[in-house]
Design a protein around this motif. Structure first.
Motif, PDB file in Angstrom:
ATOM      1  N   PRO A  58      -2.551 -48.879  -4.094  1.00  0.00           N
ATOM      2  CA  PRO A  58      -3.541 -47.873  -4.488  1.00  0.00           C
ATOM      3  C   PRO A  58      -4.052 -48.137  -5.905  1.00  0.00           C
ATOM      4  O   PRO A  58      -3.352 -48.731  -6.728  1.00  0.00           O
ATOM      5  CB  PRO A  58      -2.762 -46.552  -4.433  1.00  0.00           C
ATOM      6  CG  PRO A  58      -1.345 -46.949  -4.600  1.00  0.00           C
ATOM      7  CD  PRO A  58      -1.215 -48.315  -3.993  1.00  0.00           C
ATOM      8  N   ILE A  59      -5.247 -47.702  -6.131  1.00  0.00           N
ATOM      9  CA  ILE A  59      -5.851 -47.826  -7.460  1.00  0.00           C
ATOM     10  C   ILE A  59      -5.532 -46.560  -8.238  1.00  0.00           C
ATOM     11  O   ILE A  59      -5.759 -45.446  -7.758  1.00  0.00           O
ATOM     12  CB  ILE A  59      -7.378 -47.992  -7.363  1.00  0.00           C
ATOM     13  CG1 ILE A  59      -7.711 -49.279  -6.621  1.00  0.00           C
ATOM     14  CG2 ILE A  59      -8.005 -47.986  -8.740  1.00  0.00           C
ATOM     15  CD1 ILE A  59      -9.188 -49.448  -6.348  1.00  0.00           C
ATOM     16  N   HIS A  60      -4.999 -46.734  -9.413  1.00  0.00           N
ATOM     17  CA  HIS A  60      -4.703 -45.588 -10.279  1.00  0.00           C
ATOM     18  C   HIS A  60      -5.848 -45.468 -11.281  1.00  0.00           C
ATOM     19  O   HIS A  60      -5.968 -46.259 -12.207  1.00  0.00           O
ATOM     20  CB  HIS A  60      -3.374 -45.789 -11.008  1.00  0.00           C
ATOM     21  CG  HIS A  60      -2.224 -45.894 -10.072  1.00  0.00           C
ATOM     22  ND1 HIS A  60      -1.730 -44.807  -9.391  1.00  0.00           N
ATOM     23  CD2 HIS A  60      -1.496 -46.951  -9.664  1.00  0.00           C
ATOM     24  CE1 HIS A  60      -0.736 -45.185  -8.628  1.00  0.00           C
ATOM     25  NE2 HIS A  60      -0.576 -46.495  -8.769  1.00  0.00           N
ATOM     26  N   ARG A  61      -6.687 -44.501 -11.037  1.00  0.00           N
ATOM     27  CA  ARG A  61      -7.856 -44.312 -11.905  1.00  0.00           C
ATOM     28  C   ARG A  61      -7.577 -43.237 -12.925  1.00  0.00           C
ATOM     29  O   ARG A  61      -6.911 -42.243 -12.643  1.00  0.00           O
ATOM     30  CB  ARG A  61      -9.057 -43.905 -11.078  1.00  0.00           C
ATOM     31  CG  ARG A  61      -9.515 -44.990 -10.156  1.00  0.00           C
ATOM     32  CD  ARG A  61     -10.784 -44.581  -9.488  1.00  0.00           C
ATOM     33  NE  ARG A  61     -11.253 -45.653  -8.638  1.00  0.00           N
ATOM     34  CZ  ARG A  61     -12.272 -45.560  -7.839  1.00  0.00           C
ATOM     35  NH1 ARG A  61     -12.943 -44.427  -7.759  1.00  0.00           N
ATOM     36  NH2 ARG A  61     -12.639 -46.571  -7.097  1.00  0.00           N
ATOM     37  N   ARG A  62      -8.118 -43.448 -14.065  1.00  0.00           N
ATOM     38  CA  ARG A  62      -8.052 -42.401 -15.096  1.00  0.00           C
ATOM     39  C   ARG A  62      -9.205 -41.448 -14.851  1.00  0.00           C
ATOM     40  O   ARG A  62     -10.257 -41.839 -14.366  1.00  0.00           O
ATOM     41  CB  ARG A  62      -8.162 -43.031 -16.482  1.00  0.00           C
ATOM     42  CG  ARG A  62      -6.979 -43.912 -16.762  1.00  0.00           C
ATOM     43  CD  ARG A  62      -6.909 -44.450 -18.143  1.00  0.00           C
ATOM     44  NE  ARG A  62      -8.166 -44.476 -18.846  1.00  0.00           N
ATOM     45  CZ  ARG A  62      -8.400 -45.165 -19.938  1.00  0.00           C
ATOM     46  NH1 ARG A  62      -7.462 -45.907 -20.462  1.00  0.00           N
ATOM     47  NH2 ARG A  62      -9.549 -45.134 -20.544  1.00  0.00           N
ATOM     48  N   PRO A  63      -9.038 -40.195 -15.172  1.00  0.00           N
ATOM     49  CA  PRO A  63     -10.135 -39.241 -14.964  1.00  0.00           C
ATOM     50  C   PRO A  63     -11.358 -39.643 -15.789  1.00  0.00           C
ATOM     51  O   PRO A  63     -11.230 -40.144 -16.895  1.00  0.00           O
ATOM     52  CB  PRO A  63      -9.580 -37.909 -15.456  1.00  0.00           C
ATOM     53  CG  PRO A  63      -8.173 -38.143 -15.830  1.00  0.00           C
ATOM     54  CD  PRO A  63      -7.879 -39.588 -15.744  1.00  0.00           C
ATOM     55  N   ARG A  64     -12.537 -39.423 -15.218  1.00  0.00           N
ATOM     56  CA  ARG A  64     -13.774 -39.769 -15.917  1.00  0.00           C
ATOM     57  C   ARG A  64     -14.039 -38.852 -17.100  1.00  0.00           C
ATOM     58  O   ARG A  64     -14.525 -39.268 -18.115  1.00  0.00           O
ATOM     59  CB  ARG A  64     -14.957 -39.655 -14.967  1.00  0.00           C
ATOM     60  CG  ARG A  64     -15.072 -40.774 -14.024  1.00  0.00           C
ATOM     61  CD  ARG A  64     -16.325 -40.580 -13.234  1.00  0.00           C
ATOM     62  NE  ARG A  64     -16.828 -41.874 -12.821  1.00  0.00           N
ATOM     63  CZ  ARG A  64     -17.933 -42.062 -12.169  1.00  0.00           C
ATOM     64  NH1 ARG A  64     -18.677 -41.037 -11.843  1.00  0.00           N
ATOM     65  NH2 ARG A  64     -18.331 -43.259 -11.822  1.00  0.00           N
ATOM     66  N   TYR A  65     -13.747 -37.600 -16.915  1.00  0.00           N
ATOM     67  CA  TYR A  65     -14.075 -36.632 -17.936  1.00  0.00           C
ATOM     68  C   TYR A  65     -12.781 -36.016 -18.479  1.00  0.00           C
ATOM     69  O   TYR A  65     -11.756 -36.037 -17.827  1.00  0.00           O
ATOM     70  CB  TYR A  65     -14.971 -35.518 -17.375  1.00  0.00           C
ATOM     71  CG  TYR A  65     -16.213 -36.081 -16.742  1.00  0.00           C
ATOM     72  CD1 TYR A  65     -17.254 -36.553 -17.534  1.00  0.00           C
ATOM     73  CD2 TYR A  65     -16.344 -36.182 -15.354  1.00  0.00           C
ATOM     74  CE1 TYR A  65     -18.388 -37.086 -16.949  1.00  0.00           C
ATOM     75  CE2 TYR A  65     -17.461 -36.730 -14.773  1.00  0.00           C
ATOM     76  CZ  TYR A  65     -18.500 -37.188 -15.589  1.00  0.00           C
ATOM     77  OH  TYR A  65     -19.611 -37.727 -15.025  1.00  0.00           O
TER      78      TYR A  65
END
Length: 69
Positions: A58-65
């Motif tokens: 899975p890709i662990h993305r940081r929140p955009r905002y």
């Protein structure tokens, strides 16, 4: 000790598919297999390697905002 060789039916059960899928992997030479006379067997280590090589992490993305106020 010799490695366990799995039948097409055992591989299908392990992967949770029909027998058609392992047979296609064999026909397309996408998995290592052994011919025992006219029978085809897949080494357990080859199946484990196939699963590991085709596992998508899975890709662990940081929140955009930032956080909401």
């Amino acid at each position: 000790m010799a490695e366990r060789l799995l039948t097409v039916a055992e591989v299908a059960e392990w992967l949770g598919t029909t027998e058609r899928f392992p047979r296609r992997l064999i026909a397309e030479r996408r998995v290592t297999f052994v011919k025992v006379g006219r029978h085809v067997r897949i080494p357990e280590s080859a199946l484990v390697a196939f699963i590991e090589n085709n596992t998508v992490q899975p890709i662990h993305r940081r929140p955009r905002y930032g956080r909401a106020a």
